[in-house]
Design a protein around this motif. Sequence first.
Motif, PDB file in Angstrom:
ATOM      1  N   SER A 223       2.384   3.357  -3.660  1.00 15.80           N
ATOM      2  CA  SER A 223       1.772   4.399  -4.478  1.00 15.80           C
ATOM      3  C   SER A 223       1.303   5.583  -3.639  1.00 15.80           C
ATOM      4  O   SER A 223       0.672   6.496  -4.134  1.00 15.80           O
ATOM      5  CB  SER A 223       0.584   3.797  -5.231  1.00 15.80           C
ATOM      6  OG  SER A 223      -0.294   3.214  -4.291  1.00 15.80           O
ATOM      7  N   HIS A 224       1.619   5.544  -2.336  1.00 21.39           N
ATOM      8  CA  HIS A 224       1.088   6.591  -1.472  1.00 21.39           C
ATOM      9  C   HIS A 224       1.909   7.876  -1.537  1.00 21.39           C
ATOM     10  O   HIS A 224       3.134   7.851  -1.566  1.00 21.39           O
ATOM     11  CB  HIS A 224       1.021   6.093  -0.033  1.00 21.39           C
ATOM     12  CG  HIS A 224       0.172   6.962   0.826  1.00 21.39           C
ATOM     13  ND1 HIS A 224       0.675   8.061   1.461  1.00 21.39           N
ATOM     14  CD2 HIS A 224      -1.148   6.921   1.132  1.00 21.39           C
ATOM     15  CE1 HIS A 224      -0.306   8.650   2.117  1.00 21.39           C
ATOM     16  NE2 HIS A 224      -1.423   7.969   1.936  1.00 21.39           N
ATOM     17  N   ALA A 225       1.194   9.012  -1.521  1.00 21.50           N
ATOM     18  CA  ALA A 225       1.844  10.310  -1.716  1.00 21.50           C
ATOM     19  C   ALA A 225       2.892  10.605  -0.644  1.00 21.50           C
ATOM     20  O   ALA A 225       3.942  11.180  -0.935  1.00 21.50           O
ATOM     21  CB  ALA A 225       0.793  11.409  -1.735  1.00 21.50           C
TER      22      ALA A 225
ATOM     23  N   THR B  23       0.065   7.123   8.810  1.00 15.51           N
ATOM     24  CA  THR B  23       1.316   7.787   8.464  1.00 15.51           C
ATOM     25  C   THR B  23       1.381   9.165   9.092  1.00 15.51           C
ATOM     26  O   THR B  23       2.392   9.560   9.666  1.00 15.51           O
ATOM     27  CB  THR B  23       1.445   7.930   6.937  1.00 15.51           C
ATOM     28  OG1 THR B  23       1.158   6.677   6.356  1.00 15.51           O
ATOM     29  CG2 THR B  23       2.826   8.358   6.554  1.00 15.51           C
TER      30      THR B  23
ATOM     31  N   ALA C 171       0.817  -1.217   0.000  1.00 11.81           N
ATOM     32  CA  ALA C 171       0.000   0.000   0.000  1.00 11.81           C
ATOM     33  C   ALA C 171       0.851   1.267   0.000  1.00 11.81           C
ATOM     34  O   ALA C 171       0.414   2.313  -0.470  1.00 11.81           O
ATOM     35  CB  ALA C 171      -0.931  -0.001   1.213  1.00 11.81           C
ATOM     36  N   THR C 172       2.087   1.161   0.539  1.00  7.12           N
ATOM     37  CA  THR C 172       2.893   2.372   0.643  1.00  7.12           C
ATOM     38  C   THR C 172       3.546   2.767  -0.679  1.00  7.12           C
ATOM     39  O   THR C 172       4.015   3.876  -0.827  1.00  7.12           O
ATOM     40  CB  THR C 172       4.023   2.179   1.684  1.00  7.12           C
ATOM     41  OG1 THR C 172       4.744   0.999   1.342  1.00  7.12           O
ATOM     42  CG2 THR C 172       3.468   2.040   3.082  1.00  7.12           C
TER      43      THR C 172
ATOM     44  N   GLU D 229       6.311   8.788  -1.296  1.00  5.58           N
ATOM     45  CA  GLU D 229       6.921   8.956  -2.604  1.00  5.58           C
ATOM     46  C   GLU D 229       8.337   9.540  -2.490  1.00  5.58           C
ATOM     47  O   GLU D 229       8.531  10.620  -1.933  1.00  5.58           O
ATOM     48  CB  GLU D 229       6.046   9.908  -3.440  1.00  5.58           C
ATOM     49  CG  GLU D 229       6.388   9.882  -4.897  1.00  5.58           C
ATOM     50  CD  GLU D 229       5.638  10.977  -5.637  1.00  5.58           C
ATOM     51  OE1 GLU D 229       6.167  11.456  -6.635  1.00  5.58           O
ATOM     52  OE2 GLU D 229       4.532  11.338  -5.184  1.00  5.58           O
TER      53      GLU D 229
ATOM     54  N   LEU E  51      -4.016   4.089   5.814  1.00  5.46           N
ATOM     55  CA  LEU E  51      -2.588   4.366   5.665  1.00  5.46           C
ATOM     56  C   LEU E  51      -2.305   5.851   5.842  1.00  5.46           C
ATOM     57  O   LEU E  51      -1.369   6.257   6.524  1.00  5.46           O
ATOM     58  CB  LEU E  51      -2.107   3.889   4.293  1.00  5.46           C
ATOM     59  CG  LEU E  51      -0.627   4.101   4.005  1.00  5.46           C
ATOM     60  CD1 LEU E  51       0.214   3.303   4.968  1.00  5.46           C
ATOM     61  CD2 LEU E  51      -0.296   3.713   2.585  1.00  5.46           C
ATOM     62  N   ASP E  52      -3.154   6.652   5.204  1.00  5.06           N
ATOM     63  CA  ASP E  52      -3.028   8.092   5.283  1.00  5.06           C
ATOM     64  C   ASP E  52      -3.016   8.555   6.740  1.00  5.06           C
ATOM     65  O   ASP E  52      -2.135   9.297   7.172  1.00  5.06           O
ATOM     66  CB  ASP E  52      -4.211   8.714   4.540  1.00  5.06           C
ATOM     67  CG  ASP E  52      -3.882  10.075   4.018  1.00  5.06           C
ATOM     68  OD1 ASP E  52      -2.810  10.201   3.409  1.00  5.06           O
ATOM     69  OD2 ASP E  52      -4.692  10.994   4.219  1.00  5.06           O
TER      70      ASP E  52
ATOM     71  N   THR F 173      -7.714   0.567   2.695  1.00  7.91           N
ATOM     72  CA  THR F 173      -6.346   0.629   3.223  1.00  7.91           C
ATOM     73  C   THR F 173      -5.708   1.998   2.971  1.00  7.91           C
ATOM     74  O   THR F 173      -4.953   2.488   3.790  1.00  7.91           O
ATOM     75  CB  THR F 173      -5.454  -0.447   2.581  1.00  7.91           C
ATOM     76  OG1 THR F 173      -5.724  -0.481   1.192  1.00  7.91           O
ATOM     77  CG2 THR F 173      -5.692  -1.796   3.207  1.00  7.91           C
ATOM     78  N   GLU F 174      -6.064   2.580   1.839  1.00  6.75           N
ATOM     79  CA  GLU F 174      -5.500   3.881   1.468  1.00  6.75           C
ATOM     80  C   GLU F 174      -5.758   4.933   2.562  1.00  6.75           C
ATOM     81  O   GLU F 174      -4.847   5.598   3.039  1.00  6.75           O
ATOM     82  CB  GLU F 174      -6.153   4.323   0.142  1.00  6.75           C
ATOM     83  CG  GLU F 174      -5.634   5.615  -0.393  1.00  6.75           C
ATOM     84  CD  GLU F 174      -4.312   5.429  -1.133  1.00  6.75           C
ATOM     85  OE1 GLU F 174      -3.771   6.427  -1.587  1.00  6.75           O
ATOM     86  OE2 GLU F 174      -3.839   4.274  -1.240  1.00  6.75           O
ATOM     87  N   THR F 175      -7.019   5.038   2.959  1.00 10.10           N
ATOM     88  CA  THR F 175      -7.409   6.040   3.961  1.00 10.10           C
ATOM     89  C   THR F 175      -6.764   5.747   5.307  1.00 10.10           C
ATOM     90  O   THR F 175      -6.294   6.659   6.002  1.00 10.10           O
ATOM     91  CB  THR F 175      -8.942   6.056   4.135  1.00 10.10           C
ATOM     92  OG1 THR F 175      -9.538   5.835   2.867  1.00 10.10           O
ATOM     93  CG2 THR F 175      -9.409   7.353   4.717  1.00 10.10           C
TER      94      THR F 175
END
Lengths: 289, 140
Positions: A64-66, A220, A61-62, A69, A216-217, A212-214
């Motif tokens: 492609s995460h902004a 992080t 998941a990490t 990057e 993860l956000d 997972t995206e949200t």
Amino acid sequence: MPSTRQLKLRIRSVKSTKQITKAMQLVAASKMRRAQEADKVSAPYSQAASELLTYLASQGATKSHALFETRKVKSRLLIVIGSDKGLVGAYNSNVVKAYIRELQQDDKTGVKNETIAIGHKASQFVARLKDTAVAGVYEYLSDQPAGSELRAILDTARNKFVSGDVDAVDIVYTEFLSSINQKVTTVRILPAGFTETEVTREIREALYEPDTETVLDAVTYRLISAQLFQALLDGKASEYSMQMIAMKNATDNASELVDDLTIEMNKVRQGAITQELAEISGGVEALSE
Amino acid sequence: MNLELITLLGKKIDQEVYEVMIPTAEGEIGVFPGHEPLVTIAVPGAIVVRYDKGDSDSQLDYFAISGGVVEVSQEKVRILVDEADNGDDIIESESKAALARAIEMRDNAKDQVELEQAHQLVDRHSVRLKVADIRRRHRR
């Protein structure tokens, strides 16, 4: 040679200065203890965040995460943590020295930079510089800054990173190793990194809502905030321990000065007495002749 | 089940509880022992804790939070939040005054940074006030 009266006055003034520095030393010592205790409390927080991140990273998941990057660093944001008040020994000058080294390095490699200054002394210094843009100034934060105080700083950093204004965010702060040993270090908080830890079965099997995206956000963001918080607490603990040592030195110097002055005063007094005696006996001699 | 409420300033709660209610992006969820493993986001609001099955509504504990991450597993609930204020520690009149100040600050904000900060303060104090209010109603 100064008179006994002048010396007496000086001794008195040095003594009262000594009282002040002694008091400041004791205050700094107790504040340092408190900061040192606080320094440890955020550990479970980062631990829990790291655990979640380790799992999410293993799921890819990490990638492609902004916030994860990794770009070529063309410009970066420096967060400098100094103190609000003076009389803290070399604390601020050490931080500033390390900060200047970072700036010089950026000059050499052609990296542009912006700065967020935390603490009055740091902001005073940064305001005088011409080769960095000031992205924010935060003064007089409490000893244990609450979430809302941190958020303003973090949001600035995150927005700048995500929008591509900067390619990295570094914190320049004083790491508290022990009460006599502190080291200025630079740590990178963005792009985000974390220490891999063991992941429990529950986390692996859990359902991620909304996705997972949200999650993860959010995780992080919390890990970064824990890092910044840790840096601020380390800074505080270092500040107080340096202040304590500086004030201890000042107290010792004052004691020494009082001793020296007392000896000198006694000498002057004795000299005066000797001279008077000599004059009297001289007078008696003269009369008897 | 074990509930851990972890803030930057350490663990607020680390003990056995019967039920936890958590405000999430999808609405409020009640978590009882044996809940399916779940990881989700908490939004600003009140976390309500019932320590024992037999506890009445007046014995509940309320915590004002400003968002966080929730991790639920069979025997454990772990909540990572930025701030958690116990409802008992919130003084209503003070919160009201703070909210009024925050709103005034928001209306008079000169730049983006100030506005942003004011918005956060308004959110924070309205959540705290809400928690104090719920608690008062239940205790009456």
